[in-house]
Design a protein around this motif. Structure first.
Motif, mmCIF file in Angstrom:
data_model
loop_
_atom_site.group_PDB
_atom_site.id
_atom_site.type_symbol
_atom_site.label_atom_id
_atom_site.label_comp_id
_atom_site.label_asym_id
_atom_site.label_seq_id
_atom_site.Cartn_x
_atom_site.Cartn_y
_atom_site.Cartn_z
ATOM 1 N N UNK A 94 0.814 -1.230 0.000
ATOM 2 C CA UNK A 94 0.000 0.000 0.000
ATOM 3 C C UNK A 94 0.837 1.265 0.000
ATOM 4 N N UNK A 95 1.960 1.241 0.702
ATOM 5 C CA UNK A 95 2.769 2.461 0.766
ATOM 6 C C UNK A 95 3.392 2.779 -0.591
ATOM 7 N N UNK A 96 3.840 1.753 -1.278
ATOM 8 C CA UNK A 96 4.411 1.960 -2.612
ATOM 9 C C UNK A 96 3.360 2.576 -3.522
ATOM 10 N N UNK A 97 2.162 2.000 -3.478
ATOM 11 C CA UNK A 97 1.077 2.516 -4.314
ATOM 12 C C UNK A 97 0.770 3.966 -3.976
ATOM 13 N N UNK A 98 0.770 4.268 -2.696
ATOM 14 C CA UNK A 98 0.444 5.631 -2.273
ATOM 15 C C UNK A 98 1.477 6.629 -2.776
ATOM 16 N N UNK A 99 2.729 6.264 -2.632
ATOM 17 C CA UNK A 99 3.797 7.169 -3.067
ATOM 18 C C UNK A 99 3.699 7.444 -4.568
ATOM 19 N N UNK A 100 3.536 6.370 -5.324
ATOM 20 C CA UNK A 100 3.496 6.509 -6.784
ATOM 21 C C UNK A 100 2.244 7.257 -7.224
ATOM 22 N N UNK A 158 2.017 10.802 -9.234
ATOM 23 C CA UNK A 158 1.351 10.931 -10.531
ATOM 24 C C UNK A 158 0.229 11.968 -10.454
ATOM 25 N N UNK A 159 -0.496 11.954 -9.348
ATOM 26 C CA UNK A 159 -1.588 12.927 -9.200
ATOM 27 C C UNK A 159 -1.030 14.342 -9.140
ATOM 28 N N UNK A 160 0.062 14.499 -8.426
ATOM 29 C CA UNK A 160 0.653 15.829 -8.282
ATOM 30 C C UNK A 160 1.130 16.377 -9.626
ATOM 31 N N UNK A 169 -4.520 13.962 3.471
ATOM 32 C CA UNK A 169 -4.465 13.007 2.376
ATOM 33 C C UNK A 169 -3.744 11.754 2.821
ATOM 34 N N UNK A 170 -4.040 10.658 2.180
ATOM 35 C CA UNK A 170 -3.530 9.370 2.656
ATOM 36 C C UNK A 170 -2.015 9.325 2.620
ATOM 37 N N UNK A 171 -1.417 9.706 1.542
ATOM 38 C CA UNK A 171 0.038 9.638 1.459
ATOM 39 C C UNK A 171 0.712 10.505 2.502
ATOM 40 N N UNK A 172 0.279 11.724 2.678
ATOM 41 C CA UNK A 172 0.900 12.553 3.720
ATOM 42 C C UNK A 172 0.793 11.929 5.096
#
Lengths: 181, 193
Positions: free
Chosen positions: B8-14, B18-20, B92-95
């Motif tokens: 999940x963390x890898x997905x979140x970072x990527x 991409x969203x940014x 946000x989830x990643x932060x």
């Protein structure tokens, strides 16, 4: 208020040792991954060097964990730049690997993608310009923010924004099997 | 029903990246970035003798995979929240993940060197708890690879260096100068037999 202006706040040797241990535990795998993606020779040894260089600078960290992360990758980035500068002066002769030569076949990138993921992504990154590779590695592997990346690469945030767009476009081109400009 | 991602963390970072950037999340491009992020998902490398001497008799290095480190950090985050650290779940989830790791580090920094770093005061960790939840080992380098069933290649691979793109980064290589020069802690090598 500047906590570091108080000499008493300097970490003792034990404190520094603990900080170094924690920093190493938390960030060394990231640093290693970053160095590997950057094509540095002997990334394991350079990882050790980064943390040895960090030790005397622990007392200069400001900004908590963000500051620590930025400083660690600033040191690592400097090592990467040194490596590529040195290599550009005295090219290293290496064994020819047809699979990594994009000129030999239009399917080179396809082959790269199809191979083991780790080796393939390193090969893909190898096809990017140095600064493009750096910006992707710092954003994705080191998880630096735009501003932290700008600080590490000594550029403006706007320049980093543009650079990462170019990097993504180039990476997409490589992944899609196109010929990089 | 969506199957939970094994990373999940890898997905979140990527995905956050991409969203940014506003890039189209094409599968192949995203996969390349996921592979790139996985380069950091190796076990903590064993420290060299020089590093070990600098670390002294501090907390032992435990060779954790990135995934296990995430688990430790998430566990610590739960403890931190219970202590009132106040990681905002509305962010946000990643932060959140990022903040978790950083808050943990900040708390540790304050615990071992109260004057170091900046920002708001962080509650001290529990008195009886070590800085990190780790399993002490006597021989860090002998710690076997974690029982992580995720098929990752954690062994170092000699990086291919041919055909690298032309370099464009030729600025001075000095890292940013610390704001407070002269505050460096000079290493004192502990006397190890």
């Amino acid at each position: 208020m500047d906590a570091l202006s108080d000499d008493a706040s300097r970490p003792s040797h034990d404190g520094s040792a603990n900080l170094l241990t924690i920093a190493y535990r938390e960030f060394s795998a990231m640093v290693l991954g970053y160095l590997r993606s950057s094509g540095v020779d002997d990334p394991e040894a350079v990882t050790q060097d980064v943390f040895v260089a960090l030790y005397p600078r622990l007392g200069s960290i400001t900004g908590g964990a963000d500051g620590a992360r930025t400083l660690i990758f600033s040191i690592a980035h400097a090592r990467v730049v040194d490596h590529h500068r040195k290599r550009s002066r005295s090219p290293v002769s290496e064994a020819y690997l047809a699979a990594l030569d994009p000129r030999t076949s239009p399917s080179a990138e396809d082959e790269v993608v199809a191979r083991d993921g780790e080796a393939s992504v390193i090969a893909l990154m190898d096809l990017l310009a140095n600064d493009q590779r750096e910006v992707l590695a710092l954003r994705i592997i080191a998880e630096l923010s735009l501003e932290q990346t700008a600080q590490v690469m000594n550029r403006s945030a706007g320049a980093i924004k543009q650079l990462q767009l170019r990097a993504l476009a180039n990476l997409r081109k490589q992944v899609d099997g196109g010929i990089a400009g | 029903m969506n199957e939970p991602s094994p990373e999940p963390h890898v997905d979140l970072v990527v995905d956050a990246f991409l969203a940014e950037t506003g890039a189209e999340p094409e599968i192949e491009l995203r996969e390349a970035l996921v592979q790139l992020r996985r380069l950091a998902a190796t076990a903590t490398p064993a420290p060299s003798a020089e590093l070990e001497s600098l670390m002294g008799d501090g907390a032992p290095i435990v060779l954790l995979s990135s995934r296990r480190r995430t688990i430790v950090l998430v566990t610590l985050a739960a403890v931190s929240v219970s202590l009132g650290l106040g990681v905002s779940t509305a962010a946000a989830v990643s932060p959140v993940f990022r903040q978790t790791a950083e808050d943990t580090f900040t708390a540790i920094v304050h615990a071992v060197a109260p004057g170091l770093g900046s920002g708001a005061p962080v509650p001290a960790p529990h008195k009886s708890a070590p800085p990190l939840v780790v399993t002490p080992t006597t021989e860090p380098s002998a710690v076997p690879a974690p029982n992580d069933s995720t098929p990752r290649t954690s062994h170092p691979t000699p990086p291919p260096t041919s055909q690298r793109g032309e370099g464009t980064d030729h600025r001075p290589v000095d890292p940013p100068t610390p704001t407070h020069s002269g505050k460096a802690v000079h290493p004192t090598h502990p006397a190890h037999p």
